[in-house]
Design a protein around this motif. Structure first.
Motif, PDB file in Angstrom:
ATOM      1  N   VAL A   1       0.864  -1.179   0.000  1.00  0.00           N
ATOM      2  CA  VAL A   1       0.000   0.000   0.000  1.00  0.00           C
ATOM      3  C   VAL A   1       0.902   1.232   0.000  1.00  0.00           C
ATOM      4  O   VAL A   1       1.756   1.374   0.875  1.00  0.00           O
ATOM      5  N   VAL A   2       0.738   2.114  -0.990  1.00  0.00           N
ATOM      6  CA  VAL A   2       1.584   3.291  -1.122  1.00  0.00           C
ATOM      7  C   VAL A   2       0.803   4.526  -0.682  1.00  0.00           C
ATOM      8  O   VAL A   2      -0.270   4.826  -1.235  1.00  0.00           O
ATOM      9  N   LEU A   3       1.346   5.246   0.286  1.00  0.00           N
ATOM     10  CA  LEU A   3       0.683   6.456   0.786  1.00  0.00           C
ATOM     11  C   LEU A   3       0.888   7.624  -0.169  1.00  0.00           C
ATOM     12  O   LEU A   3       1.965   7.770  -0.769  1.00  0.00           O
ATOM     13  N   GLY A   4      -0.157   8.439  -0.291  1.00  0.00           N
ATOM     14  CA  GLY A   4      -0.090   9.600  -1.162  1.00  0.00           C
ATOM     15  C   GLY A   4      -0.098  10.917  -0.422  1.00  0.00           C
ATOM     16  O   GLY A   4       0.273  11.944  -0.998  1.00  0.00           O
ATOM     17  N   ARG A   5      -0.503  10.895   0.859  1.00  0.00           N
ATOM     18  CA  ARG A   5      -0.645  12.146   1.618  1.00  0.00           C
ATOM     19  C   ARG A   5      -0.160  11.960   3.045  1.00  0.00           C
ATOM     20  O   ARG A   5      -0.203  10.858   3.588  1.00  0.00           O
ATOM     21  N   THR A   6       0.283  13.053   3.628  1.00  0.00           N
ATOM     22  CA  THR A   6       0.676  13.039   5.035  1.00  0.00           C
ATOM     23  C   THR A   6      -0.570  12.820   5.885  1.00  0.00           C
ATOM     24  O   THR A   6      -1.596  13.482   5.682  1.00  0.00           O
ATOM     25  N   CYS A   7      -0.483  11.887   6.830  1.00  0.00           N
ATOM     26  CA  CYS A   7      -1.677  11.561   7.610  1.00  0.00           C
ATOM     27  C   CYS A   7      -1.297  10.835   8.899  1.00  0.00           C
ATOM     28  O   CYS A   7      -0.234  10.232   8.997  1.00  0.00           O
ATOM     29  N   SER A   8      -2.174  10.905   9.865  1.00  0.00           N
ATOM     30  CA  SER A   8      -2.048  10.135  11.102  1.00  0.00           C
ATOM     31  C   SER A   8      -3.444   9.892  11.646  1.00  0.00           C
ATOM     32  O   SER A   8      -4.404  10.585  11.277  1.00  0.00           O
ATOM     33  N   ASN A   9      -3.561   8.863  12.508  1.00  0.00           N
ATOM     34  CA  ASN A   9      -4.867   8.512  13.095  1.00  0.00           C
ATOM     35  C   ASN A   9      -5.947   8.418  12.015  1.00  0.00           C
ATOM     36  O   ASN A   9      -6.991   9.072  12.086  1.00  0.00           O
ATOM     37  N   VAL A  10      -5.685   7.588  11.001  1.00  0.00           N
ATOM     38  CA  VAL A  10      -6.570   7.506   9.836  1.00  0.00           C
ATOM     39  C   VAL A  10      -7.709   6.526  10.103  1.00  0.00           C
ATOM     40  O   VAL A  10      -7.466   5.325  10.252  1.00  0.00           O
ATOM     41  N   PRO A  11      -8.956   6.988  10.163  1.00  0.00           N
ATOM     42  CA  PRO A  11     -10.077   6.047  10.274  1.00  0.00           C
ATOM     43  C   PRO A  11     -10.124   5.128   9.055  1.00  0.00           C
ATOM     44  O   PRO A  11      -9.708   5.519   7.953  1.00  0.00           O
ATOM     45  N   GLU A  12     -10.636   3.938   9.249  1.00  0.00           N
ATOM     46  CA  GLU A  12     -10.699   2.995   8.130  1.00  0.00           C
ATOM     47  C   GLU A  12     -11.486   3.567   6.952  1.00  0.00           C
ATOM     48  O   GLU A  12     -11.152   3.319   5.796  1.00  0.00           O
TER      49      GLU A  12
ATOM     50  N   TYR B   1      -4.379   1.123  12.300  1.00  0.00           N
ATOM     51  CA  TYR B   1      -3.593   0.687  13.458  1.00  0.00           C
ATOM     52  C   TYR B   1      -2.221   1.369  13.489  1.00  0.00           C
ATOM     53  O   TYR B   1      -1.820   1.941  14.519  1.00  0.00           O
ATOM     54  N   LEU B   2      -1.495   1.330  12.387  1.00  0.00           N
ATOM     55  CA  LEU B   2      -0.139   1.875  12.367  1.00  0.00           C
ATOM     56  C   LEU B   2      -0.129   3.395  12.477  1.00  0.00           C
ATOM     57  O   LEU B   2       0.785   3.975  13.080  1.00  0.00           O
ATOM     58  N   SER B   3      -1.134   4.056  11.910  1.00  0.00           N
ATOM     59  CA  SER B   3      -1.152   5.524  11.924  1.00  0.00           C
ATOM     60  C   SER B   3      -1.506   6.090  13.293  1.00  0.00           C
ATOM     61  O   SER B   3      -1.419   7.292  13.497  1.00  0.00           O
TER      62      SER B   3
END
Length: 274
Positions: free
Chosen positions: A130-141, A228-230
């Protein structure tokens, strides 16, 4: 489905099933792969509208698909069948580890096994990345699609004899150069749910299927993993979560390792001993 890639010479590319064009020929504002990653969640331009003619994938040599690899997260024992094969207890939470960017290699680079006196049992493991495209944290599913650029085939390597000596040696066992191969391109599906329904992952060594499974066999699906990881780390464009393997195959000098990841493509590379 559209694709983001880098040619072996570093040229950023945008493609579809009919071929690839230079990224800036499709949109002059998109100069780097990271530019395309950030736009991918909202939609990429069509290669058909580019100012250059498409070139078939078979006529191109691809490198590692990112200009600069970011954080490389790995997930262990994420397929129930694989955990049972290893006689491991199914984890109640994702079992994760992180690899340094220096391990990253593309389809144009062989897997380089360390000298046999360092490790003489290395396995290759096909995975969906899975490749991230944006800065993010605490991402809801439910927000998964708004921050993820796309998905990439991965071959992950483990030095099993080092790991067997002590489970605390996991980082060393996973971190030799070329121990994560990704490519040949990042797939950006129009409908992620439909894409997930089609995902099948196979580990293949010397044209023999070692193991295979579908997304239904995962204990933790990609949106659960990112959620979980974010919670403990901030993700940035170009970070990758490698979502686990259905099974591993031992590789030796002279072998060929392949990750078959439907509906994206196959990732294949040679194995050499240093």
């Amino acid at each position: 489905m559209k694709y983001i890639a880098r040619a072996a010479d570093g040229t950023p590319l945008l493609g579809d099933d009919d071929g690839f064009v230079p990224l800036n020929a499709a949109d002059p504002a998109l100069e780097t792969v990271e530019d395309a990653l950030a736009q991918a969640p909202d939609g990429l331009p069509s290669p058909a509208d580019a100012t250059a003619e498409r070139v078939a994938a078979a006529d191109l040599a691809f490198g590692f698909p990112l200009d600069q690899p970011g954080k490389l997260w790995g997930i262990g024992l994420n397929y129930a069948d694989h955990a049972e094969d290893l006689d491991e207890v199914r984890p109640e939470e994702p079992a994760s580890f992180i690899k340094p960017p220096s391990v990253a290699a593309g389809p144009d680079t062989p897997i380089r096994l360390p000298p046999a006196d360092v490790t003489d049992r290395v396995t290759a493991e096909a995975e969906l990345g899975v490749v991230l495209g944006r800065t993010c944290s605490n991402v809801p599913e439910d927000d998964f699609e708004s921050v993820v650029a796309g998905f990439v085939p991965i071959i992950d390597m483990t030095s099993e004899d080092i790991l067997e000596r002590n489970p605390r040696f996991l980082t060393r066992a996973k971190s030799f150069d070329t121990f994560l191969v990704a490519g040949p391109y990042i797939a950006v599906p129009e409908n992620v749910e439909e894409f997930f329904d089609q995902v099948a992952v196979r580990t293949v060594v010397n044209d023999e299927v070692v193991s295979e499974n579908t997304l239904d066999g995962m204990l933790f699906k990609p949106p659960e993993l990112l959620n979980y990881l974010s919670q403990s780390t901030t993700f940035q464009p170009g970070d990758i979560i490698s979502t686990g393997t259905p099974g591993a195959g031992v590789i030796e000098d002279g072998d060929t390792a392949r990750a078959e990841v439907e509906p994206i493509t196959d990732l294949e590379t040679d194995v050499v001993r240093q």
